[in-house]
Motif scaffolding. Sequence first.
Motif, short mmCIF file in Angstrom:
data_model
loop_
_atom_site.label_atom_id
_atom_site.label_comp_id
_atom_site.label_asym_id
_atom_site.label_seq_id
_atom_site.Cartn_x
_atom_site.Cartn_y
_atom_site.Cartn_z
N ASN A 70 100.48 36.23 70.56
CA ASN A 70 99.50 35.33 69.96
C ASN A 70 99.14 34.30 71.02
O ASN A 70 99.48 34.47 72.20
N GLU A 71 98.51 33.23 70.65
CA GLU A 71 98.05 32.26 71.65
C GLU A 71 99.21 31.60 72.37
O GLU A 71 99.10 31.22 73.54
N LYS A 72 100.36 31.47 71.72
CA LYS A 72 101.46 30.70 72.29
C LYS A 72 102.55 31.55 72.92
O LYS A 72 103.29 31.06 73.78
N GLU A 73 102.72 32.79 72.49
CA GLU A 73 103.84 33.58 73.00
C GLU A 73 103.45 35.04 73.18
O GLU A 73 102.47 35.52 72.62
N ILE A 74 104.29 35.72 73.97
CA ILE A 74 104.04 37.13 74.26
C ILE A 74 105.36 37.82 74.55
O ILE A 74 106.26 37.25 75.17
N THR A 75 105.48 39.05 74.10
CA THR A 75 106.65 39.89 74.43
C THR A 75 106.15 41.27 74.84
O THR A 75 105.12 41.75 74.34
N GLU A 76 106.90 41.88 75.74
CA GLU A 76 106.61 43.25 76.18
C GLU A 76 107.81 44.12 75.86
O GLU A 76 108.95 43.69 76.01
N SER A 77 107.51 45.35 75.47
CA SER A 77 108.60 46.25 75.11
C SER A 77 108.21 47.69 75.40
O SER A 77 107.03 48.04 75.37
N ASN A 78 109.23 48.50 75.70
CA ASN A 78 109.03 49.93 75.87
C ASN A 78 109.73 50.73 74.78
O ASN A 78 109.91 51.94 74.89
N GLU A 79 110.10 50.03 73.71
CA GLU A 79 110.76 50.69 72.59
C GLU A 79 109.75 51.52 71.79
O GLU A 79 108.57 51.19 71.72
N LYS A 80 110.24 52.59 71.17
CA LYS A 80 109.38 53.46 70.39
C LYS A 80 109.53 53.21 68.89
O LYS A 80 109.47 54.13 68.07
N ASP A 81 109.75 51.94 68.56
CA ASP A 81 109.82 51.53 67.16
C ASP A 81 108.47 50.92 66.79
O ASP A 81 108.11 49.84 67.25
N PHE A 82 107.73 51.61 65.94
CA PHE A 82 106.36 51.20 65.64
C PHE A 82 106.23 50.42 64.33
O PHE A 82 105.14 49.96 63.99
N ASN A 83 107.32 50.26 63.61
CA ASN A 83 107.25 49.63 62.29
C ASN A 83 106.75 48.18 62.32
O ASN A 83 105.99 47.78 61.44
N PRO A 84 107.16 47.35 63.31
CA PRO A 84 106.68 45.97 63.31
C PRO A 84 105.16 45.83 63.39
O PRO A 84 104.59 44.83 62.97
N MET A 85 104.51 46.87 63.91
CA MET A 85 103.06 46.79 64.08
C MET A 85 102.32 46.74 62.75
O MET A 85 101.24 46.15 62.66
N VAL A 86 102.86 47.38 61.75
CA VAL A 86 102.14 47.51 60.49
C VAL A 86 102.65 46.54 59.43
O VAL A 86 102.40 46.72 58.24
N ASN A 87 103.35 45.51 59.85
CA ASN A 87 103.82 44.48 58.92
C ASN A 87 102.64 43.59 58.54
O ASN A 87 102.10 42.87 59.38
N PRO A 88 102.17 43.62 57.30
CA PRO A 88 100.98 42.85 56.91
C PRO A 88 101.17 41.34 57.03
O PRO A 88 100.19 40.59 57.10
N LYS A 89 102.42 40.86 57.03
CA LYS A 89 102.68 39.42 57.11
C LYS A 89 102.80 38.94 58.55
O LYS A 89 102.93 37.74 58.79
N ASP A 90 102.75 39.83 59.49
CA ASP A 90 102.90 39.46 60.90
C ASP A 90 101.61 38.86 61.41
O ASP A 90 100.52 39.44 61.27
N SER A 91 101.70 37.69 62.03
CA SER A 91 100.52 37.00 62.54
C SER A 91 100.24 37.34 64.00
O SER A 91 99.28 36.83 64.58
#
Length: 384
Positions: A70-91
């Motif tokens: 987002n505007e304030k933070e960033i993370t990079e990952s090579n994990e193949k866990d895709f579930n966090p992407m479709v969390n409707p509450k995630d900003s």
Amino acid sequence: MRKKLKKINPIDLVRPDKLLFTGLKTLTELTLTPINMYADLKAKSKGKAEITFIGEKKLEEVKVQLFTFNEKEITESNEKDFNPMVNPKDSHIHWLNIHGLHEVELIQDLANTMNMDRLSVRQLLDTTQRPKVEEFDNYLFFNIKSILLDEHDQLDVEQLSFVLGKNYVVSFQEKESDHFDDIRLKIREGIGFVRKRTSDYLLIQLLDAILDNYFETIEDINEDIVELEQDVYNNPKKETLYELEKSKKRADLIKKSLTPFMESVNYILNNRTSFFQKPNVKYINDLKMSCANALEEVDSTARSLESLTNIYYASLSQKMNETMKVLTTVATIFIPLTFIAGIYGMNFEYMPELQYRNGYFIIWGVMIAIFIGMVIYFKRKDWL
């Protein structure tokens, strides 16, 4: 430095019909691309109702890169866990980039996580698909081609697919490439508006980066045209024709890929899809204008190549005409000389001139005078 044409011996004179046959044969060889090489695989896949990767395996192992920011933070990952992407509450905004398409199970797991339609999965795994855009209930599917010249001066065509959701973008590439290095830098360093805006703005940036590849390729072809133009005017040869036809084939392929790209952008603008927010529509319009400019550039390139091809044949024909004119002039000059030599070469016993003491020199003088007189006449007529 651009690749130079191979130097060969001065042009060989050939018949126009033979040269035309050579040109058509060259064009045929350039046109015979492996369009249907995967036809059997497609038929078997549809017959068994299976999802199969259709294309060339360009990586040994599929690689995954996930940016969450987002505007304030960033993370990079090579994990193949895709579930966090479709969390409707995630900003956060998620950008998942996948290099390599041959691991069908991995693609299907991702598709199940994002609730992707089976048709979309089949299309992104088929690298022979025509570029298109499709809108579904929870995502937008975008399929395009990227075209660049590689280090061997060959066209490198790569299919890229994008899936746009409410807070994520998934990009699928056939291989590792540097199409999006500038965008990664902007995300990491917080440059520009990528981290300040929504996922649709990120997709527009990705599409714009691919469009830049088209402009770069067209520019490379135009640089080649400058060299070909010099060869066409100064020393047309068969290799020049081959290069002209190859460049025409490249321009045609670019146009075939750009046209559906333009259609897809128009679809987004005309259908007012909910996946693009109103403040970002102006960037889609800018993308449309860039597509139009690229199409105009490639049309201009194609016209230039067609003109050079016509000039090539005209120049070669002119060169042959000049050669035939010289040979005809030389033959015409020697016709009367041959006639005189033929008369005095006859073996009649009673020929009055044969008894002249200076007859040999007189005949030489006459022949030289005729030769000089005809040369002067042809010069005045601009035949020599």
